[in-house]
Structures are given as structure tokens and as C-alpha cells.
Write an enzyme that holds these catalytic residues in place. Structure first.
Site, PDB file in Angstrom:
ATOM      1  NE  ARG A   1      54.355  44.105  51.164  1.00  0.00           N
ATOM      2  CZ  ARG A   1      53.746  43.422  50.215  1.00  0.00           C
ATOM      3  NH1 ARG A   1      53.286  42.217  50.458  1.00  0.00           N
ATOM      4  NH2 ARG A   1      53.578  43.949  49.019  1.00  0.00           N
ATOM      5  N   GLY A   2      57.863  40.167  54.199  1.00  0.00           N
ATOM      6  CA  GLY A   2      58.096  38.812  53.701  1.00  0.00           C
ATOM      7  C   GLY A   2      59.561  38.410  53.699  1.00  0.00           C
ATOM      8  CB  ILE A   3      61.444  36.362  51.229  1.00  0.00           C
ATOM      9  CG1 ILE A   3      60.601  35.083  51.359  1.00  0.00           C
ATOM     10  CG2 ILE A   3      62.897  36.038  50.920  1.00  0.00           C
ATOM     11  CD1 ILE A   3      60.469  34.277  50.076  1.00  0.00           C
TER      12      ILE A   3
ATOM     13  CG  ASP B   1      57.991  50.878  39.884  1.00  0.00           C
ATOM     14  OD1 ASP B   1      58.330  49.672  39.807  1.00  0.00           O
ATOM     15  OD2 ASP B   1      57.074  51.372  39.207  1.00  0.00           O
ATOM     16  CB  VAL B   2      62.491  47.020  40.725  1.00  0.00           C
ATOM     17  CG1 VAL B   2      63.027  47.086  42.144  1.00  0.00           C
ATOM     18  CG2 VAL B   2      61.304  46.072  40.612  1.00  0.00           C
TER      19      VAL B   2
ATOM     20  N   GLY C   1      59.287  40.992  43.911  1.00  0.00           N
ATOM     21  CA  GLY C   1      58.614  40.130  42.947  1.00  0.00           C
ATOM     22  C   GLY C   1      57.122  40.136  43.169  1.00  0.00           C
TER      23      GLY C   1
ATOM     24  CE1 TYR D   1      56.768  34.758  41.385  1.00  0.00           C
ATOM     25  CE2 TYR D   1      56.880  32.362  41.318  1.00  0.00           C
ATOM     26  CZ  TYR D   1      57.149  33.562  41.960  1.00  0.00           C
ATOM     27  OH  TYR D   1      57.790  33.561  43.167  1.00  0.00           O
TER      28      TYR D   1
ATOM     29  CE  LYS E   1      60.415  34.941  41.239  1.00  0.00           C
ATOM     30  NZ  LYS E   1      61.172  36.014  41.888  1.00  0.00           N
TER      31      LYS E   1
ATOM     32  CB  ILE F   1      58.631  31.131  51.789  1.00  0.00           C
ATOM     33  CG1 ILE F   1      59.770  30.431  51.010  1.00  0.00           C
ATOM     34  CG2 ILE F   1      59.150  31.780  53.073  1.00  0.00           C
ATOM     35  CD1 ILE F   1      60.495  29.316  51.726  1.00  0.00           C
TER      36      ILE F   1
END
Ligand code: NDP
Length: 238
Positions: free
Chosen positions: A16-18, A52-53, A81, A144, A148, A177
């Protein structure tokens, strides 16, 4: 690099999303795309893999599945993320660790597994989805923002390690975004952000996806260790 389509592309968090917009952009360009995310969902036309990263074995299995379906992975987008926002005095160890585990350690698992195949191919594109707040800072996002900005050090170190083997590593740093992640923000907060953004609006996932596709394109072969903002000017100079 050969850079002929279709290439084998793996996007984390492409459900989903980006991430979904990135998956769709590569599909539209004719590539074969796998999305590795918690749910295993993926936009139509892509291979959805549950992953699962935070777990290196799960990342390894996701790459194996993508390789079996599409061949050696040439383009990897570490996009998965999460946020757990709160002011520093209220931020628990668990809030800090959870965000580091997904955003930073997850990206490490992905980059490490990806570089094995890319070294063999002697080409590859590693693209990390960072954030404007990684360099700009953001109240309530100590965890967060730290992850990043960590991705910038990761991409630049990978550039120095792997640059001689035809592999580039870059960060795309989106601003605000319109996705599920920002849908939780209050009206007033969004109005405040809008006022601070020179473009006067939030960005669209597709606008991030075009920047990612550019960094994966033949035209971007000599760009590595860069941070490409997609933020309507919000982070200028940072
Ligand atoms: P969303 O919350 O919409 O989507 C996050 C994606 O990450 C989902 O597909 C989710 O999987 C996946 N994911 C979360 N945890 C894991 C995990 N442990 N293992 C595998 N996949 C996981 O986020 P956005 O699209 O908004 O954000 C995407 C990236 O862009 C993030 O890295 C974010 O930090 C960054 N970003 C976003 C901005 C914004 O304004 N939205 C601004 C700047 C950066 P599933 O769907 O299967 O649950």
C-alpha cells in the site's frame, strides 16, 4: 548494467501507500516486480510475498521467492517503514526499538541480502526510502528521524563498498505524502505542514515512485550516495 526490461525488482512494503505506487510504476515500465510486506498483499500484476523485514530469514526467503519467479534481483527498494511518534520524554524503549528494527535494521537485512546477488551480477540498484525528517528533524519523531538519517549513512557506506561493482545506493527522501501513515494526522497538523511546504500541498505516492524509477533507470547510472528529496521544497538546504 544491462538495464534492459524486464528487470527483476523487489520492493518492501509494496502492499500500500508509497510502496504500492513504486510497484505500479515499475510494472508500467515493463519490469517484473515482487512486493515483500507483512500482509503479503500486492498490486495486481506483482508477486506478493509475506515477509517481516525485521527477520533476516524472512527477508532471505522473500528474495528466494522473487528470484525463483523473476530471476536475480537487480533493483531493490527498501520502503517498508513504521512510525511510533511521541515526545522524547514519553518515548518508551519499545517505541524506539520497534521503529529501529523495521526502518533501519530491516533495510540492513534487505541491502545485505540484495548485495549478494548484485555482486554476482556485477550490477544493481539499491534505493532506500528515507524521509525529509531524517535531515530536517521533527518533534515527536526522535526514533523515526534517527532511522531515516541512518539510511543516508547506510547508502553512502554501501556506495563506497559496492560502487566499483556497478551497484548504486541512493536515498529518496519524501516529504509529507498522502498515505495511511499521514492519514492519522489531525486537520490542524496537516494545515500547519501545508503552510510550511513551498509547493503548498502534500505529495502523492506516484510522485515518489517517479523519483525511485529515475534512480533505477539507465540515465541515473552515475548517481550514487545521493539523497533525492521529493518534498515540495520543505527540506531545502538540509
Ligand atoms: P504505509 O504505512 O502506507 O505502508 C507501509 C508499508 O510497509 C506497508 O506495505 C506494510 O506492509 C509495510 N511494512 C511495515 N512493517 C513491515 C515489516 N516489518 N515487514 C515488511 N513490511 C512492513 O506507509 P507509507 O507508504 O506512507 O510509507 C512508505 C515509506 O515511506 C516508509 O518507509 C515511510 O517511512 C516513508 N515515508 C513516508 C512519508 C509519508 O508522508 N507517507 C514521508 C516520508 C517517508 P502491509 O501493508 O503488508 O502491512
Amino acid at each position: 548494467m544491462s538495464e534492459q526490461t524486464p528487470r527483476s525488482v523487489l520492493v518492501t512494503g509494496g502492499a500500500r501507500g508509497i510502496g504500492a505506487a513504486i510497484v505500479e510504476e515499475f510494472l508500467a515500465r515493463g519490469d517484473k516486480v515482487a512486493s515483500a510486506s507483512t500482509s503479503g498483499r500486492a498490486p495486481g500484476g506483482a508477486l506478493g510475498i509475506a515477509c517481516d523485514v525485521t527477520d533476516a530469514a524472512s527477508v532471505d526467503a522473500a528474495f528466494a521467492a522473487a528470484e525463483e519467479a523473476h530471476g536475480p534481483v537487480e533493483v531493490v527498494v527498501a520502503n517498508a517503514g513504521i512510525t511510533k511518534d511521541t515526545l522524547v520524554l514519553r518515548m518508551s524503549e519499545a517505541d524506539f526499538d520497534a521503529v529501529v528494527d523495521v526502518n533501519l535494521k530491516g533495510a540492513f537485512h534487505v541491502a545485505k541480502r540484495a548485495s549478494r546477488g548484485m555482486l554476482r551480477l556485477r550490477r544493481g540498484r539499491l534505493i532506500f526510502i528515507g524521509s525529509v525528517v531524517g535531515l530536517y528533524g521533527s518533534p515527536g519523531q526522535v526514533n523515526y528521524a534517527a532511522t531515516k538519517s541512518g539510511l543516508v549513512g547506510m547508502a553512502r557506506s554501501l556506495t563506497r563498498e559496492l560502487g566499483g561493482r556497478g551497484i548504486t545506493a541512493n536515498v529518496v527522501a519524501p516529504g509529507f505524502i498522502e498515505t495511511d501513515m499521514t492519514a492519522v494526522l489531525g486537520e490542524e497538523q496537516v494545515a500547519g505542514y501545508r503552510a510550511a511546504i513551498p509547493s503548498g500541498r502534500l505529495g502523492l505516492p506516484a510522485e515518489v515512485a517517479s523519483a525511485v524509477a529515475f534512480l533505477a533507470s539507465p540515465e541515473a547510472g552515475y548517481i550514487s550516495g545521493a539523497v533525492l528529496p521529493v518534498d515540495g521544497g520543505l527540506g531545502m538546504g538540509h
